[in-house]
Structures are given as structure tokens and as C-alpha cells.
Design a protein around this motif. Structure first.
Motif, short mmCIF file in Angstrom:
data_model
loop_
_atom_site.label_atom_id
_atom_site.label_comp_id
_atom_site.label_asym_id
_atom_site.label_seq_id
_atom_site.Cartn_x
_atom_site.Cartn_y
_atom_site.Cartn_z
N SER A 197 0.84 -1.15 0.03
CA SER A 197 0.22 -0.19 -0.09
C SER A 197 1.06 1.28 0.09
O SER A 197 0.65 2.12 -0.85
N SER A 200 2.18 1.72 -3.56
CA SER A 200 1.25 2.13 -4.41
C SER A 200 1.01 3.47 -4.23
O SER A 200 1.08 4.34 -5.31
N LYS A 201 1.13 4.29 -3.23
CA LYS A 201 0.97 5.75 -3.11
C LYS A 201 2.35 6.44 -3.70
O LYS A 201 1.96 7.42 -4.19
N SER A 220 -2.36 2.58 -9.54
CA SER A 220 -1.35 1.98 -8.44
C SER A 220 -1.62 0.96 -7.69
O SER A 220 -0.59 0.08 -7.63
N LEU A 221 -3.00 0.75 -7.22
CA LEU A 221 -3.05 -0.35 -6.84
C LEU A 221 -2.97 -1.77 -7.43
O LEU A 221 -2.72 -2.73 -7.27
N LYS A 222 -3.59 -1.52 -8.70
CA LYS A 222 -3.37 -2.55 -9.79
C LYS A 222 -1.65 -3.06 -9.95
O LYS A 222 -1.40 -4.16 -9.97
N VAL A 224 0.53 -2.79 -7.97
CA VAL A 224 1.20 -3.51 -7.07
C VAL A 224 0.34 -4.81 -6.49
O VAL A 224 0.71 -5.38 -5.40
N ASP A 227 -5.44 -4.68 -6.47
CA ASP A 227 -6.76 -4.45 -6.85
C ASP A 227 -7.27 -6.00 -7.00
O ASP A 227 -6.88 -6.81 -7.46
#
Length: 229
Positions: A197, A200-201, A220-222, A224, A227
Motif C-alpha cells: 500500500s 502504491s502511494k 497504482s493499486l493494480k 502492486v 486490486d
């Protein structure tokens, strides 16, 4: 369980893979021996290849490895790394290709306080493999099932109170090698998710800086593997 190593104080460290050929801009010849036989030569080759793309002063998870812990990236190193990755994929616009799965290569490195690095991600793995480790926490099957970390892979089975992990294998039958407590593994997975997390930020900030037109946070979540879609 005398032949099985009980692991305590385990961690799952998110790592990304930096393959030398992707970052080298010179026609550089790789060492002619194995990592085991020529560790210094391979380390020099890897670092020189990364330096071609401006990535310096960064260390792999283990000498001779091509994996870097996501927590080790500075903002500038991350930009250079993502620049190479996105160029290979076809630029920022490629991230929104409905036929692609934009997840960064790498995965989770299993470590313990006593033994250090136990298992790194293998070929064809990515950060999305956090889902496989999460599923392993609740696994209670008595027979071997695949724990995908790339290939070769691990297999797992439950023997109260342990989750047993095999040696890395592909064609051979699994061989018992390590034992972990599911609750310890669950804690390691939770900590790894927190690390992803945070990563991703950092990636979202880069996407915004580069003028990405889509939802930078969602993308960004995808990237890493966090998602759920």
C-alpha cells in the motif's frame, strides 16, 4: 518433523525484479558462469546494467539476486525504474489497455529471523502473488496444493498446527522442507500488504507527476497487485 525446518519470526517482503537486459543500454556481455560460481561478476554486471538507466546506490534483497525490496526505493529511483518498465509496456497509455494486466514483476520474498531469505519469487511471478500467500494462511488441506510464486513453485499442506511448505519444484513430487504457523504467516501477509500500500502511494505520485489521465490511485493499486477486480 526432524527433517523439516520450523520457521519463526517470518516476513514476506515485497520485491520487484530488475532484469539487467531491460535496463542496460550497452551491448554488455553477461558473465559466463553461474551466480554461485561468479557472484561478484554477476553483481557487477547487474549494477552496471542498472546504472545505464540511472539507477544506482540500491541493493538487492540477497547478493546475486535481481530483486529489490519495494521499501528500498527512493522517489528518484522509483521514477527511473517505472520509466523503463512503462517504456517496455508501450508507455503510459498501455496501462489502460483492457487486454493487459498491469502488475509489476516480482513478488514476495519469504524470510525468517533465524535463516534470513528462505525463498525468493521465481520466474513469471508478480506482486499480485500476495493473494496466493493470503490464501495459504487459511489453507487446511491434507494433500499437497500449489502455492504459486512463479516456476519452480512451492506446494503446501496442513498438518496441525503447521502449514508445511515444500522445496521448490516443478515436475517432481513435493518434498517437505519448511513449517510455518498460520497465524505468523497471517501477520506477515498483513505487514506485506501494508508495504504494498505504501509502495502504491509512491507510484500514484509518479503517475500524477507524469500526467497520467486515468485514476492514478486505482492504477497504482493494480500495479502492486492489491486490486481485487
Amino acid at each position: 518433523m526432524s527433517s523439516i525446518v520450523e520457521l519463526h519470526g517470518i516476513e514476506l517482503k515485497p520485491v520487484v525484479e530488475l532484469e539487467p537486459s531491460s535496463f542496460s543500454t550497452e551491448n554488455r556481455t553477461s558473465p559466463q558462469g553461474s551466480f554461485r560460481d561468479m557472484p561478484d561478476a554477476w553483481d557487477h554486471y547487474w549494477r552496471a546494467s542498472l546504472a545505464d538507466s540511472g539507477i544506482t546506490e540500491i541493493n538487492p534483497i540477497l547478493p546475486g539476486s535481481w530483486h529489490i525490496a519495494t521499501a528500498e526505493f527512493s522517489a528518484s529511483q522509483l521514477e527511473k525504474y517505472l520509466g523503463v518498465v512503462f517504456d517496455e509496456w508501450g508507455g503510459l497509455s498501455s496501462l489502460d489497455d483492457p487486454d493487459s494486466r498491469p502488475v509489476l514483476n516480482g513478488g514476495l520474498t519469504l524470510c525468517s529471523k533465524d535463516s534470513g531469505v528462505i525463498v525468493e519469487p521465481t520466474c513469471c511471478s508478480d506482486l499480485g502473488d500476495i493473494a496466493n500467500w493470503k490464501a495459504a494462511v487459511a489453507f487446511e488441506g491434507e494433500h499437497w496444493e500449489t502455492l504459486w510464486i512463479g516456476h519452480p513453485w512451492l506446494s503446501m499442506k496442513f498438518r496441525q498446527p503447521w502449514l508445511l511448505l515444500s522445496e521448490l519444484h516443478e515436475s517432481n513430487d513435493p518434498v517437505e522442507r519448511w513449517a510455518v504457523k498460520p497465524d505468523e504467516l497471517g501477520h506477515a501477509v498483513s505487514t506485506a500488504e501494508d508495504g504494498l500500500s505504501r509502495f502504491s502511494k509512491m507510484i500514484a505520485s509518479v503517475l500524477v507527476k507524469w500526467g497520467y489521465k486515468g485514476d492514478a490511485v486505482s492504477m497504482s493499486l493494480k500495479l502492486v497487485g492489491l486490486d481485487d477486480e
